[in-house]
Enzyme design. Structure first.
Site, PDB file in Angstrom:
ATOM      1  N   ILE A  62      48.635  26.188  55.613  1.00 35.18           N
ATOM      2  CA  ILE A  62      47.632  27.130  55.087  1.00 35.18           C
ATOM      3  C   ILE A  62      48.331  28.414  54.643  1.00 35.18           C
ATOM      4  CG2 ILE A  62      45.495  28.393  55.550  1.00 35.18           C
ATOM      5  CD1 ILE A  62      44.830  26.355  57.702  1.00 35.18           C
ATOM      6  N   ASN A  78      37.595  42.760  38.229  1.00 36.89           N
ATOM      7  CA  ASN A  78      36.988  43.630  39.246  1.00 36.89           C
ATOM      8  C   ASN A  78      37.361  45.101  39.071  1.00 36.89           C
ATOM      9  OD1 ASN A  78      39.498  42.731  39.965  1.00 36.89           O
ATOM     10  ND2 ASN A  78      38.976  42.175  42.062  1.00 36.89           N
ATOM     11  N   CYS A  79      38.569  45.371  38.571  1.00 36.26           N
ATOM     12  CA  CYS A  79      38.953  46.768  38.379  1.00 36.26           C
ATOM     13  C   CYS A  79      38.222  47.399  37.190  1.00 36.26           C
ATOM     14  CB  CYS A  79      40.457  46.887  38.191  1.00 36.26           C
ATOM     15  SG  CYS A  79      41.379  46.282  39.620  1.00 36.26           S
ATOM     16  N   GLY A 104      46.490  37.955  48.790  1.00 36.85           N
ATOM     17  CA  GLY A 104      45.588  39.003  48.327  1.00 36.85           C
ATOM     18  C   GLY A 104      45.041  39.859  49.449  1.00 36.85           C
ATOM     19  N   ASP A 105      43.878  40.442  49.225  1.00 36.11           N
ATOM     20  CA  ASP A 105      43.326  41.444  50.143  1.00 36.11           C
ATOM     21  C   ASP A 105      43.082  40.914  51.557  1.00 36.11           C
ATOM     22  OD1 ASP A 105      43.304  42.924  47.845  1.00 36.11           O
ATOM     23  OD2 ASP A 105      41.144  43.284  47.793  1.00 36.11           O
TER      24      ASP A 105
END
Lengths: 549, 549
Positions: free
Chosen positions: B270, B41-42, B274-275
Site C-alpha cells: 500500500i 482545486n487551486c 499527497g495531502d
C-alpha cells in the site's frame, strides 16, 4: 596602504566601496578615463528609447558624492597610460589639463572593461557604438532626426537597441552575420525571437555580411542597400587589455587578463576584475570571457577582500543572461547545443513548451524551455528559455541548480512556489526533470527536430497523435494522423517498421510512445513536438547560412 | 497486476497516468468519492471571484476522456469504505446506486487528500468550506446574493478567498486567531500584507477568536459582531486518514499516513501520496504535513514508479508556497524564525528591501526578503519574500539553493539573469549572500527590530544615518540624526557608549557601521533598517496577541 583602481563602473566601483568598508584608512584612488565613474550602462538602450526619461537616472554617483560617503579619490577624465610594476607606479594623464603625472600604489586593481568590436568595413566611421553615457547621448541626438536605423549585430545589446529605436518610432533593420539572432541560444530557440521582431515590423537580416556603410544606407554582401539614417554597431566586445599587456601581465587567447581564483593577475600585487578579466567557465572549468555586470560586481568585491588579506574564491560562471525583446523574454545559462556539439561532448536534449502558469488561469502563454544534459552524469550543462512570462525565473532556478550540482533528474523533486497565476503544480522546471528522468531511465526515446529527416530517410513513419483539427491546421509533411485517444484501437492498422510520434509540445507524444512501445513497436517521440520542429525548420529557412544542429 | 487508487485529483491522477505509461497491461481502478476525479482545486477561489470565467476550465479531464487516453477505470461517486489488507480487497460503495461491492487489488494507492478543519462553534453549520467543485458552486451561488462576507483563517486559502470575494464586490472581513496574517511567514514580513489588505478595504481582524456564527454576523471573542451574509471557513486542513487508521496502517501524530522514501505505508503493498501522507521536512529531517499540490503530483508519479519496481526516493520538502493578495505577492520556503526559535535552533537573520529590478528602470518597487541561516554551518534554513514583483522568482531560487546544499554566503556568487527590467546586477538573492557573508565573517554586527528595545535599555544610542529629509518624514523615536555622508566629520560629537545605526533599508547602515567600527566604536546595524523596524512594530500593534519574536 594605497590602492589605485583603473576604471570605475561595476567592477571598479564595487572594489573601491568594498575596500573602504573593509579599511577606513586605505588611500583609494579611482582613475576613470571617461566623464562618469559610475553610470547605469545596462540602462543606456532604454534611455535612448525614452523608457528611462531622465538622463540623471543613469548617473547614480558623482565623484563628490563618492568622496563624502566613501572617502574615495575619484579622478574622471584621467587615464592610466602605463604601469610600472617594479616601481609600483602608474603614469596618469589628466585629460582636462593635459598634464601627465606618476602615482604610487601598493595594490592595483584593473577594471578597464571591454570595448566594442568594430569591423573594418568602408564607411564604418559613421557607425555608433554604445559603451558609455557619451555614446548614448550621441545616439540619442542622432535618433531624434533619423527615420531609419540599422543595428549591426543581434546579440543582447543589438536586440535592446533594435527594440528601443523601434519604440522610438524609427524603422529598424537588424543585421546579423550568423544565421540566427541571439547566438548564445540555439537556432530553434532563437527563431521565435526573430519571428517576434518581424511581426513587430523590425526587419531581420540573418546570415548577412556588411559590405560597406554608405551615407544613408548599409550595403550588405548580397548587394542590397538597407536604409540607415543611423547605424549602430553592436558586434560584440573585447577586453581592454592593452595596458595590462604592455605591463607584461599574462593575457589569455581572447585578450582577457589571466587571474587566479582570488582575482590576482600574474603579478600578485595587481588584481583584475570585470569584463577585462578572464573568468572560469563552470561547464568546462576553463578560462573564458563573460562580459556581464553581475560577475563584474562580485569580482570587485572579492578583489577588495583579497587585498585586505581575506581568503576568497571567485565562483565559476554560467554566463546567465536575459534580454527583453518587445514583450518577449529570452534567457540562457550554461552551454548551448552548438557549443556542446563543437566540443564533442555527449549530451541529451529536452525541449518543452508548458504554459508559464496554470492553463486554466487567464493569460497563460507558452514558455519554451530547452535543457542540455550530460549524457554520462545526468548533470545540467545549460538551459534556454523564451516566453512572455517566467523565462528569467526558470533560468535563475536552473542556474542555481547547476551551482548546487543538482542532476537533471533532480529537477523533478524541486519544491517550487505554486499558485495558478504564478506557475503550475508541476512547474516547468519540474517538467524538465520529469522528461530528463524519462530519458535517463530510458522510459522514452526521443529524436530531435534536426534528426527527423535522417530518421525518415532510414524508413521511419511519422505519426501525428494530435486531434484531426490540429492536424488539419498544420502538420509535418508526410505524417499520418492517429489521435492519441484512438491509438489503442488503431494499433493493427499502423504501418510496419520504426515509428516516430509527435504532438503539439511533446507530452501526448510521450504517452503515445509508451503505448506503442508496450505493443512491441520500435518508436521514439519527437522532442518538443510540432512547436520545436516548426521553430527548427523555421530557423533553417530564415537565412542562407542558418545554423544546422 | 491490478492497482486500486483511492482518490483522484493531484496525487491519485498522477499515480494513475504514470502507472499506465509504465505498464500498458495493468488494471487501474480509480475510486473517487466526489463528482469529479480531476479538477483544478487551486483554481477554485478564482472561479468564485470571476477571474476564471468558465466553470469547465476547472474540469480538465472526464472519466470518459481518461478511459480513452489512459485506459483508466475511473469510478466517481464511489467511496472506499474499508480496506482488507489480508484479503487485499476494498469494500466500495457506489453512491449512485447505493450498492456496496468488493474489489481486489495487488497494489493500493491511498490519495484521499485532506479535509477542512471546522472548529465547533455555535452556528458553524452556516460556514462554507472550499475543498472541491461542489463547494465552489455553493459559495459561488451564495456570493451572488451576499453583500458581506467573513473569511475565517488568514492562511493561503483564506487570503485567496478574501481577495476573490473582495474582487467580486463583497464587503469582506478576514478573521484570524493568530496575531498576524499568513502564519507561515514571520510577523514583520506578514505585516505589509495585512496593511495592503486594509488599504484595499478588507477588514483584517487579528488575534480574534470566533465566538459564534449568527444568522447574518460572525461574533468574535470580544463581543463584536462582524456582518456576514456569507461565512467561509479556511482554518486549515487535516489528512483524511480514517480509512488508513481503520485498516491498521501507521499514522503520524498529525494524522498523516506514515510512508517511507518510496511512499510505501507500513504495509508495503500500500502506497500513500499527497495531502494524506506525511512528508519529510528538509530542515529537520522529520515527518511533517505539507498539503501542497506540487509534492502531491510528484509523489503520485514516484508511487507508480515504486509499484513497477523502480527504486525511488522522494525528495525532502521545503513547503515552498506563494500567494497573491490584491497585487502583492508573498512567498515562503523552509522554516520561519518563529519555528526556529521554538525549536531552539541557533540561527542568523537577514532582512533586505532592494528594488525588484534596477532602480533607474521605471516601475521598480521594493521587494522585502528575509533569510534564515544556520549559525553553525551557514546553511540556508528558510526564506520569505513580499513584493509586487519577483517574489516567487527569488523564493524559487532560494528553495533550489537549499535543495543544492548551498550555504548562505554562496548566494553572493550565483550567476543570475540580469537586465534592468528584470533585476539588478546585484540580484536581490546575491544581496542576501553579501549580507550573509558579512555576518559569517563578522564584518558587520546586526541587531533585529525586536532586539532594539532591549539594546537601548542597556544604554545604546540609536543613530539615524539617513538624510535630514528622510529623518523629518518619520524616524524611530529617540534616534539622533547624523547623515552617513557627514559621519566622518561628526565623529567627535557622537555620544559615548554603544551605537546602533539604521537607515532606510540597511545598506547605508552597513557602511556607517564599518566607518564607526574603524573609529573604535562599539556599533551594530539595525537589520533591514527603518522598513523592517516599521513592519515589526506595526505587526505588534495590529493585534492584542501579536507574535513577538
Amino acid at each position: 596602504m594605497k590602492v589605485v583602481i583603473v576604471g570605475g563602473v561595476a567592477g571598479g566601483m564595487s572594489a573601491a566601496t568594498r575596500l573602504r568598508r573593509l579599511d577606513e584608512n586605505a588611500e583609494i584612488v579611482v582613475v576613470e578615463k571617461g566623464e562618469h565613474v559610475s553610470f547605469a550602462n545596462c540602462g543606456l538602450p532604454y534611455y535612448i528609447g525614452g523608457v528611462i526619461g531622465a538622463r540623471s537616472a543613469l548617473l547614480p554617483r558623482s565623484p563628490e558624492g563618492l568622496w563624502e560617503r566613501f572617502a574615495l579619490d575619484v579622478r574622471v577624465r584621467h587615464e592610466v597610460l602605463a604601469i610600472d610594476r617594479t616601481a609600483r607606479t602608474v603614469t596618469v594623464r589628466n585629460h582636462r589639463s593635459g598634464v601627465d603625472y606618476v602615482e604610487h600604489w601598493d595594490h592595483l586593481v584593473l577594471s578597464m572593461g571591454a570595448e566594442a568590436v568594430v569591423p573594418s568595413v568602408p564607411g564604418v566611421e559613421r557607425a555608433r557604438v554604445l559603451r558609455d553615457v557619451a555614446d548614448a547621448d550621441t545616439i540619442f541626438r542622432a535618433a531624434e532626426h533619423a527615420r531609419t536605423a540599422v543595428v549591426i549585430g543581434a546579440g543582447f545589446i543589438g536586440l535592446e537597441m533594435a527594440e528601443n529605436l523601434h519604440t522610438k518610432g524609427l524603422s529598424v533593420a537588424l543585421v546579423e552575420q550568423a544565421g540566427q539572432v541571439l547566438p548564445p541560444l540555439d537556432p530553434e530557440m532563437a527563431q521565435p525571437v526573430a519571428a517576434h521582431l518581424r511581426a513587430h515590423g523590425v526587419a531581420v537580416r540573418l546570415g548577412a555580411r556588411v559590405d560597406r556603410i554608405g551615407p544613408d544606407t548599409v550595403v550588405l554582401g548580397d548587394g542590397s542597400a538597407v536604409p540607415a539614417d543611423l547605424v549602430v554597431m553592436a558586434a560584440g566586445v573585447r577586453p581592454r587589455g592593452d595596458l595590462a599587456r604592455a605591463a607584461g601581465l599574462a593575457l589569455g587567447p581572447g585578450g582577457g587578463i589571466v587571474v587566479d581564483a582570488s582575482l590576482r593577475t600574474s603579478d600578485p600585487r595587481i588584481h583584475a576584475v570585470g569584463d577585462v578579466a578572464e573568468k572560469v567557465d563552470a561547464v568546462s572549468g576553463k578560462p573564458v570571457l563573460i562580459p556581464l555586470a553581475g560577475p563584474a560586481n562580485r569580482q570587485g568585491r572579492l578583489a577588495a577582500d583579497s587585498i585586505v588579506g581575506s581568503p576568497v574564491r571567485d565562483t565559476d560562471g554560467h554566463g546567465t543572461a536575459v534580454v527583453g525583446v518587445l514583450g518577449l523574454t529570452a534567457a540562457v545559462t550554461g552551454w548551448n547545443e552548438k557549443r556542446l556539439r563543437t566540443a564533442g561532448r555527449a549530451y541529451r536534449v529536452v525541449h518543452i513548451h508548458p504554459p508559464a502558469h496554470a492553463s486554466y488561469y487567464p493569460g497563460a502563454a507558452p514558455l519554451s524551455l530547452k535543457l542540455l544534459i550530460d549524457a554520462g552524469t545526468d548533470g545540467i550543462l545549460g538551459a534556454q528559455a523564451v516566453g512572455t512570462e517566467g523565462a528569467a525565473r526558470r533560468i535563475d532556478v536552473l542556474a542555481t541548480a547547476m551551482a548546487g550540482g543538482l542532476r537533471a533528474s533532480d529537477l523533478l523533486g524541486l519544491d517550487l512556489a505554486y499558485a495558478p497565476q504564478y506557475g503550475s503544480a508541476k512547474d516547468p522546471v519540474n517538467m524538465l526533470g520529469y522528461v530528463a528522468d524519462n530519458l535517463a531511465s530510458v522510459t522514452t526515446a526521443t529524436v530531435q527536430w534536426h534528426e527527423l529527416d535522417a530518421a525518415r530517410a532510414a524508413g521511419a513513419t511519422l505519426l501525428d497523435v494530435r486531434t484531426p483539427d490540429e492536424f488539419a491546421a498544420g502538420a509535418i509533411p508526410g505524417a499520418i494522423n492517429v489521435p492519441l485517444d484512438r491509438l489503442r484501437q488503431s494499433m493493427a492498422g499502423l504501418p510496419p517498421g520504426r515509428l516516430i510520434v509527435y504532438c503539439h509540445a511533446g507530452q501526448r507524444g510521450h504517452t503515445a510512445t509508451r503505448v506503442l512501445s508496450a505493443h512491441g513497436r520500435d518508436v521514439a517521440n519527437l522532442d518538443g513536438g510540432f512547436l520545436t520542429w516548426q521553430a527548427g525548420v523555421g530557423s533553417a529557412s530564415m537565412s542562407p547560412n542558418a545554423p544546422r544542429l
